[in-house]
Design an enzyme around this catalytic site. Structure first.
Site, PDB file in Angstrom:
ATOM      1  CB  SER A 722      -0.939   0.007   1.206  1.00  0.00           C
ATOM      2  OG  SER A 722      -0.205  -0.002   2.413  1.00  0.00           O
ATOM      3  CE  LYS A 765      -3.521   1.207   4.837  1.00  0.00           C
ATOM      4  NZ  LYS A 765      -3.238   0.696   3.490  1.00  0.00           N
TER       5      LYS A 765
END
Length: 816
Positions: A722, A765
């Protein structure tokens, strides 16, 4: 019905003679009625040889020629026809329906062959129906229906079905009498005189009809026999059916005899045992061991065990009784029998299927966890609609430590009204821990599954298998393989334990397993379970849980009153951010407990203590901070991009720094990153080199430049794809000298073609970006669906940008 007729005949409420107690008076009444039936004349035939008679249509009962029998006469029309025949002193015609399933039958649905019969006076029967004693005369064929109301009248043609007269030597007759004699002998419902009536039948047709009426055939066979005009063919057909019935009765008789012999044997054995015990007692030899064996046998017989466990237990008791009390095998056998008796075989608790009650219990004990709660409520709803033997789900709660997996299992048991039992599988490396040891080993016992079922005491507990991801295997076997049978709804109804060696039903158990990760669970075992993820709590959820559950519990355990101490939101946030680093709330409760105990000490010593715990008070009680958040950037800089990372403790911001130096074109990556993250850096650099002209870079811009990529907090391992987008943005910023916006965070996997692929942990996140005060979050377009789990307050404070390619990312992150 004619009222005058009722007044003239006051016998409607009397019991018919054939149903009265059979004494001399009843026999005489029945005999007189039968003689009266034989005296009823038949009407004269017309010029065509046809008879005009009242008609009765019945469903599935008829009286055959030459025979006398009582028949139920249902319906007003049939009753009127019988009454008319009695009043006129004539016979009537009896017909049967061809199809009993027809709802509204007509005369077209009547079987054409019937019986002319003389009818006796109709008697009232229970349920508002009537019955009449009837004597069959001969078969008749339906020609025409003359009238249908108030009762049917028909024209019929007599059928000549007379066969050869009685022939003692005829082989078919001899065979029929022989098989009928055996039928009467086996059939307890027929008197012995029935066979003597058959001996006096004058012809084959009469004998066939007598045997058919004794058979009580079904409707199809009854119509077949009634419609067979040839007496020899009819007799042959009836003999065939009688042989079938004799075979069935002989089988029933053999089974009955076998059962009776077994009962006699058991009674004889019990009698002899009782005699032996009495003799031993009289001789002074009735010792404690014999009494113990008898008590054990009595326990087994009263325990209501299934057939197989009971037979095995009694067999082992017989072996035990043949051994001397001091034999080494006595203890092994005794322990085995005790285990059979102590296990629950049929004892079950009744499920509470009130969905509202279950929802209330789950909500009172747990905050959040909507997927797990919904799955349990769905299970209860299915049980409501299908209460019988619904397949039990095999649930697997997966999530970080301290997120409430085990405590939710207890709440599920409370909501359902079931027993809760738990087995910890962490560190189990021996297959025998699950299946048990065979009895050949000294000190053998059943496995943990049956041991826990014994502790539960019911066959339908909530059974939690904790830490299923921490099972091991070595030379003693693989315990996870032994769990395959336990957690498979298709085969756990006959679970086989090596010690017990009797199939045990686990299909009514609600199994719940827990794990911190799915990576170490074997695929075959994972395939049998329904995975429900516990994603971990965000800061707002932890504050809510602390106020609702943790603080009241710790205040009470510390001996304080509710009014003695109050935690502010700032205090709780400081504890969460600086003194705990977890996805669950276990350490948060410990730190709250530490503060409560310090307050309790001050109160017990009679000193002043703070009733309001603030952020400053937390630092005084708990000391210096233990954990520090990675700070977000405060200014736009070249070569520094703000990424987002997921950890077991939640989301974090993760700046990526790129530094360019004169050199030979080498790439160096630091910060203790894994292989996948290093590959993302290589992919980002390759994309930049391939598109250098788009960014205005010279061909030798890379050959004379060393690149150093660093991810701070080098002591913390990092890996995953990511960060690919973040590394690409930082590299392009460093080479083009365009600063990166400091209030923008990003995440996503990058390909060599510049596509941005979706990643995981989006909820955590996004919340990390919100917690650090960032304004914009750049996400892969295919991750927009994951925003449904993000609290609305966080989404309102952020601008979320969905991207598909790296070009879209650069537009949002780089200054001009």
């Amino acid at each position: 019905m004619n009222r005058d007729y009722e007044e003239d005949h006051d016998l409607f409420d009397e019991t018919p003679p054939w149903e009265q107690p059979f004494d001399d008076e009843a026999a005489e009444a029945l005999r007189s009625q039968t003689e009266a039936l034989y005296a009823v004349p038949a009407p004269r035939p017309d010029q065509d040889g046809l008879l005009t008679l009242p008609a009765v249509v019945l469903a599935d009962s008829v009286v055959f020629p030459h025979l006398v029998a009582p028949l139920i006469v249902p319906g007003e029309e049939n009753f009127a026809a019988v009454r008319a025949a009695v009043d006129k002193g004539t016979t009537l015609a009896i017909f049967l329906l061809s199809d009993l399933e027809k709802e509204d039958p007509t005369w077209a649905d009547v079987f054409p062959i019937g019986v002319e019969a003389a009818a006796g006076f109709p008697y009232a029967m229970p349920n508002e129906v009537h019955a009449s004693l009837m004597q069959g005369r001969r078969r008749v064929e339906l020609v025409d229906v003359v009238q249908t109301a108030p009762y049917p009248v028909v024209r019929v043609r007599p059928v000549d079905d007379a066969g050869p007269e009685k022939d003692e030597a005829h082989p078919l007759r001899k065979a029929a009498l022989r098989v009928f004699e055996r039928f009467v002998e086996l059939n307890n419902a027929l008197p012995e005189e029935t066979y003597f009536y058959a001996l006096n039948a004058d012809d084959a047709g009469w004998l066939a009809d007598l045997m058919a009426m004794a058979l009580s055939p079904d409707h199809a066979l009854l119509l077949e026999i009634l419609g067979m005009i040839d007496p020899l063919a009819r007799l042959e057909r009836v003999v065939k059916e009688t042989r079938k019935e004799v075979a069935r009765l002989e089988l029933e008789d053999a089974i009955h005899s076998r059962v009776q012999d077994e009962m006699d044997h058991n009674q004889r054995e019990a009698y002899l045992r009782e005699q032996m015990r009495a003799i031993q007692t009289e001789l002074g030899e009735g010792d404690f061991w014999t009494q113990e064996i008898n008590e054990l046998r009595a326990r087994v017989e009263k325990a209501n065990l299934p057939e197989e466990p009971q037979a095995r237990a009694l067999k082992e008791i017989d072996r035990l009784g043949q051994l001397p009390p001091m034999a080494p095998e006595v203890g092994i056998l005794r322990t085995y029998i005790e285990w059979i008796l102590d296990l629950p075989w049929s004892e079950a608790t009744e499920d509470n299927l009130d969905i509202a009650h279950a929802a209330k219990v789950l909500e009172e004990h747990h905050y959040g966890l909507p997927k797990a709660k919904d799955r349990i409520l769905e299970y209860i709803a299915v049980r409501n609609l299908k209460p019988k033997r619904t397949r039990q789900p095999i649930l697997c709660f997966v999530g970080p430590p301290g997120t409430g997996k085990t405590s939710l299992g207890k709440s599920i048991a409370e909501a359902l009204g079931r027993k809760f039992v738990r087995v910890s599988l962490g560190g189990v490396r021996d297959e025998a821990e699950i299946r048990g040891h065979r009895r050949t080993y000294i000190g053998a016992l059943p496995g943990r599954i049956l041991q826990t079922m014994k502790r539960a005491g019911t066959v339908n507990p909530v059974f939690m298998l904790d830490e299923v991801d921490k099972l091991g295997n070595d030379f003693r076997g693989d315990p996870s393989a032994a769990l395959l049978e336990v957690l498979d709804p298709e085969q756990n109804d006959a679970f086989s334990d090596h010690y017990l060696e009797i199939p045990y039903d686990l299909s009514r158990v609600l199994f719940i397993t827990t794990a911190n990760t799915l990576a170490t669970i074997p695929p075959a075992l994972l395939d049998r379970m329904e995975v429900i993820e516990f994603p971990g709590y965000v800061e707002e959820e932890k504050i809510h849980i602390a106020r609702r559950f943790l603080m009241p519990r710790q205040v009470e355990e510390s001996g304080l009153a509710e009014s003695d101490v109050h935690f502010t939101d700032a205090a709780l946030r400081r504890i969460i951010r600086e003194y705990t680093n977890e996805a669950g709330v276990r350490n948060l409760e410990r730190e709250i407990g530490r503060i409560c105990r310090k307050v309790a000490r001050l109160k017990a010593e009679g000193k002043r203590f703070p009733r309001r715990v603030t952020g400053r008070t937390v630092a005084r009680f708990l000391g210096p901070a233990v954990y520090f958040d990675m700070e977000a950037e405060t200014e736009d800089e070249v070569g520094v991009a703000m990424g987002l990372a997921w950890t077991v403790t939640g989301g974090e911001v993760m700046p990526v720094e790129v530094l360019l130096m004169d050199g030979k074109g080498e790439l160096r990556i630091t910060g203790q990153i894994g292989d996948v993250m290093q590959e993302s850096a290589q992919a980002a650099l390759s994309y930049l080199k391939a598109h250098r002209t788009d960014f205005g870079l010279e061909a030798d811009a890379f050959g004379n430049t060393d690149i150093h990529i660093h991810v701070p907090e080098g002591a913390v391992p990092k890996d995953g794809p990511s960060a690919g987008v973040t590394m690409a943005v930082a590299l392009i910023s460093a080479f083009t000298r365009r600063p990166v916006r400091h209030d923008v965070a990003m995440t996503g996997e990058i390909t060599l073609r510049g596509k941005v692929l979706p990643v995981g942990g989006v909820r955590e996140k996004v919340l990390a970006a919100h917690r650090h005060g960032l304004k914009t979050v750049v996400l892969p377009e295919r991750n927009l669906k994951d925003l449904d789990d993000v609290p609305r307050s966080a989404l309102q404070a952020l601008r979320v940008v969905a991207v598909r390619r790296l070009d879209d990312v650069l537009k949002e992150t780089l200054r001009s």
